[in-house]
Write a protein that holds these residues in place. Sequence first.
Motif, PDB file in Angstrom:
ATOM      1  N   SER A 173       0.839  -1.211   0.000  1.00  0.00           N
ATOM      2  CA  SER A 173       0.000   0.000   0.000  1.00  0.00           C
ATOM      3  C   SER A 173       0.870   1.255   0.000  1.00  0.00           C
ATOM      4  N   CYS A 174       1.943   1.221   0.809  1.00  0.00           N
ATOM      5  CA  CYS A 174       2.877   2.356   0.863  1.00  0.00           C
ATOM      6  C   CYS A 174       3.541   2.567  -0.495  1.00  0.00           C
ATOM      7  N   ALA A 175       3.947   1.456  -1.142  1.00  0.00           N
ATOM      8  CA  ALA A 175       4.560   1.559  -2.469  1.00  0.00           C
ATOM      9  C   ALA A 175       3.587   2.179  -3.463  1.00  0.00           C
ATOM     10  N   ALA A 176       2.340   1.758  -3.437  1.00  0.00           N
ATOM     11  CA  ALA A 176       1.329   2.280  -4.359  1.00  0.00           C
ATOM     12  C   ALA A 176       1.028   3.752  -4.078  1.00  0.00           C
ATOM     13  N   PHE A 177       0.923   4.093  -2.800  1.00  0.00           N
ATOM     14  CA  PHE A 177       0.623   5.479  -2.432  1.00  0.00           C
ATOM     15  C   PHE A 177       1.758   6.406  -2.868  1.00  0.00           C
ATOM     16  N   ALA A 178       3.023   5.964  -2.649  1.00  0.00           N
ATOM     17  CA  ALA A 178       4.178   6.785  -3.023  1.00  0.00           C
ATOM     18  C   ALA A 178       4.268   6.958  -4.541  1.00  0.00           C
ATOM     19  N   ILE A 179       4.052   5.876  -5.280  1.00  0.00           N
ATOM     20  CA  ILE A 179       4.148   5.984  -6.749  1.00  0.00           C
ATOM     21  C   ILE A 179       2.976   6.799  -7.299  1.00  0.00           C
ATOM     22  N   GLY A 180       1.825   6.738  -6.598  1.00  0.00           N
ATOM     23  CA  GLY A 180       0.682   7.561  -7.008  1.00  0.00           C
ATOM     24  C   GLY A 180       0.966   9.044  -6.840  1.00  0.00           C
ATOM     25  N   LEU A 181       1.562   9.424  -5.705  1.00  0.00           N
ATOM     26  CA  LEU A 181       1.935  10.825  -5.494  1.00  0.00           C
ATOM     27  C   LEU A 181       3.043  11.250  -6.453  1.00  0.00           C
ATOM     28  N   ALA A 182       3.961  10.327  -6.747  1.00  0.00           N
ATOM     29  CA  ALA A 182       5.001  10.624  -7.734  1.00  0.00           C
ATOM     30  C   ALA A 182       4.381  10.903  -9.099  1.00  0.00           C
ATOM     31  N   TYR A 183       3.331  10.159  -9.433  1.00  0.00           N
ATOM     32  CA  TYR A 183       2.609  10.373 -10.697  1.00  0.00           C
ATOM     33  C   TYR A 183       1.966  11.766 -10.730  1.00  0.00           C
ATOM     34  N   LEU A 184       1.471  12.219  -9.583  1.00  0.00           N
ATOM     35  CA  LEU A 184       0.889  13.560  -9.508  1.00  0.00           C
ATOM     36  C   LEU A 184       1.958  14.650  -9.454  1.00  0.00           C
ATOM     37  N   THR A 185       3.226  14.231  -9.326  1.00  0.00           N
ATOM     38  CA  THR A 185       4.332  15.183  -9.311  1.00  0.00           C
ATOM     39  C   THR A 185       4.976  15.290 -10.685  1.00  0.00           C
ATOM     40  N   ARG A 186       5.251  14.140 -11.280  1.00  0.00           N
ATOM     41  CA  ARG A 186       5.804  14.077 -12.636  1.00  0.00           C
ATOM     42  C   ARG A 186       5.111  12.908 -13.337  1.00  0.00           C
ATOM     43  N   PRO A 187       4.241  13.166 -14.298  1.00  0.00           N
ATOM     44  CA  PRO A 187       3.414  12.091 -14.863  1.00  0.00           C
ATOM     45  C   PRO A 187       4.170  11.062 -15.690  1.00  0.00           C
ATOM     46  N   GLU A 188       5.471  11.309 -16.023  1.00  0.00           N
ATOM     47  CA  GLU A 188       6.226  10.252 -16.698  1.00  0.00           C
ATOM     48  C   GLU A 188       6.428   9.049 -15.782  1.00  0.00           C
ATOM     49  N   THR A 189       6.028   9.197 -14.518  1.00  0.00           N
ATOM     50  CA  THR A 189       6.057   8.087 -13.559  1.00  0.00           C
ATOM     51  C   THR A 189       5.203   6.921 -14.033  1.00  0.00           C
ATOM     52  N   VAL A 190       4.334   7.164 -14.995  1.00  0.00           N
ATOM     53  CA  VAL A 190       3.462   6.090 -15.475  1.00  0.00           C
ATOM     54  C   VAL A 190       4.278   4.902 -15.976  1.00  0.00           C
ATOM     55  N   SER A 191       5.487   5.151 -16.504  1.00  0.00           N
ATOM     56  CA  SER A 191       6.337   4.044 -16.958  1.00  0.00           C
ATOM     57  C   SER A 191       6.804   3.204 -15.769  1.00  0.00           C
ATOM     58  N   TYR A 192       7.140   3.855 -14.645  1.00  0.00           N
ATOM     59  CA  TYR A 192       7.514   3.121 -13.433  1.00  0.00           C
ATOM     60  C   TYR A 192       6.311   2.369 -12.868  1.00  0.00           C
ATOM     61  N   LEU A 193       5.160   2.998 -12.917  1.00  0.00           N
ATOM     62  CA  LEU A 193       3.950   2.395 -12.377  1.00  0.00           C
ATOM     63  C   LEU A 193       3.624   1.090 -13.099  1.00  0.00           C
ATOM     64  N   LEU A 194       3.650   1.130 -14.428  1.00  0.00           N
ATOM     65  CA  LEU A 194       3.373  -0.084 -15.212  1.00  0.00           C
ATOM     66  C   LEU A 194       4.440  -1.148 -14.976  1.00  0.00           C
ATOM     67  N   MET A 195       5.686  -0.711 -14.841  1.00  0.00           N
ATOM     68  CA  MET A 195       6.780  -1.650 -14.604  1.00  0.00           C
ATOM     69  C   MET A 195       6.632  -2.347 -13.251  1.00  0.00           C
TER      70      MET A 195
END
Length: 545
Positions: A173-195
């Motif tokens: 849950s912590c990993a998902a929450f952190a990557i979600g906020l990262a996505y709201l900070t820099r949306p290129e995070t979507v590549s990390y999210l899918l990975m």
Amino acid sequence: MRTKLLKTVYQRNNQRELLYLALTAGAIFRLIFIFTNHDLSPDGVHYVSLGYHLLHAGQYVSNGSQFPDIVQPPFYPFLLGVFSFVFEPVLAGKLISFLAGMSLIVAVYLFVKRLSQKTFLAEVSALLVSFNPALIYVSARVATEAVYFLLLFVSFACLLFYLKENGSQKLVSCAAFAIGLAYLTRPETVSYLLMMLIILIIWRKKVKGMLIFTGITVFFVLSYGLFVFSVSGDIKVYPKISFVCVHSQVSRHFLNEDEKQHKKTDFKFHLNRVRYSLNSSADELLTNAVFAGQETLPSMVSEKRPADKKIKKFLVFTIGNTFKAIKKFLWGQILPPGYLLFLLIGILKFPWNKNRGLVLYCAFFLLPTFLVIMANVEQRFLYFPGLIMMPMAAYGILKFNEQFSIYIKKLKSEKTIALIAVIFVFLTSVPNYAQTFRTMLKNEYYYSAGHWLNQIVDHQATIAATVPQPIYFAKRRFVVLPFAPLDSLQLYLLRKQVNFILIELKDRLRRPWQLEKNQWPAFLELVAVKRFNNQTMFLLRVKKE
């Protein structure tokens, strides 16, 4: 009893003495870079303005920008707006980066300690993070990088421990929450999210953990989509990438026109017209108008090339960008010579066979970097791989310490040699600190120009310029100065109700006007000329007649 308690406290503090040194040194370096300059990028102006208006006026609008406001994700501006209730907006942005940079030192320490069970290795890793030039740079600016790297590293660490330790649902849950906020900070995070989703599938973890991760990240993606819709009335899950695609489309359009007219394309001229050209009605920048759907470009028929030529072009482009990235990584601010030396020792001494899963996991987190550099090689995209490699450099220092401690038995503490190695790494970073400081002082003259404008321009005036920094420091309304012929320029300035334009000499020479210094069109009147740090600025009044 009291003596025993004091002894226990002392021993605990003594075990963390290098961590306290890392935090102290990290804070001092970052505060020096924060308070010794007025560095502010165009994006920084945009973040400051968006955050302030979001929290103080309830609107996601800026004071004017080259880019549409919705292009910038909301999390960092929101934080900046919260801090702006207490601090001046620019200082608020820098303090957010400072806190994120300091938190990253602690995060790396906790990560390495939990992973290796070695406090000394964790302390050395924290020290390397604390005085790394690249991380100091991003921790002292109004920029998203410091917050982004912290969130990305937290998600990286939490997911690793979830996989490695068959961890609890709290970790995923912590990993998902952190990557979600990262996505709201820099949306290129979507590549990390899918990975990360792919990693969960490959590691075959419980379905419940995958559902938790997917549910939380989908919530963030949908929230961002709704936010974009509430601001712009359009559904774009990834507006920043959409805008980048429009930039590429406009670029191809101009290059195609040059090819039709058999013109040789000048790179700087081309870059300016892509960024600042007007649409057909001369009331908006072309890229912004295409992005908003107000303008369409003529369809272009791409030249049909054989498959082997396409493959060859792709390989040449990719290999060229890879070598550029390697050059920036080796000779940039990411890992100075001392870091690279001990990174090499760490790689040679690391027990690869016993840590195959860890190595594979880290390799996955390097893949998005390769995807990015295939499009655009910028040093900031290489900072996160450098951050992941710093514990390996610390491991190299640890192995160096173990080897030489055998031969030098007179030393009272086994940490002495390691501290000498850390000092060596620090000394090899000194040229990078100087380079960082010069970089941050490079645009210092914009601050002086802002105070100059504040003295001679009315408070209600609107100023057109190619860069927003001096207009921000002058606390005036900013409008982008377009790249356009004089007749279109005049129409644009009148429609935008611009009172003044601010032109730098270097910028004037890259405009389609081709005017001499003392020759200005009839609708512009020269008001003042000022020189700042070898940069000449012209302030011209826009005549209304």
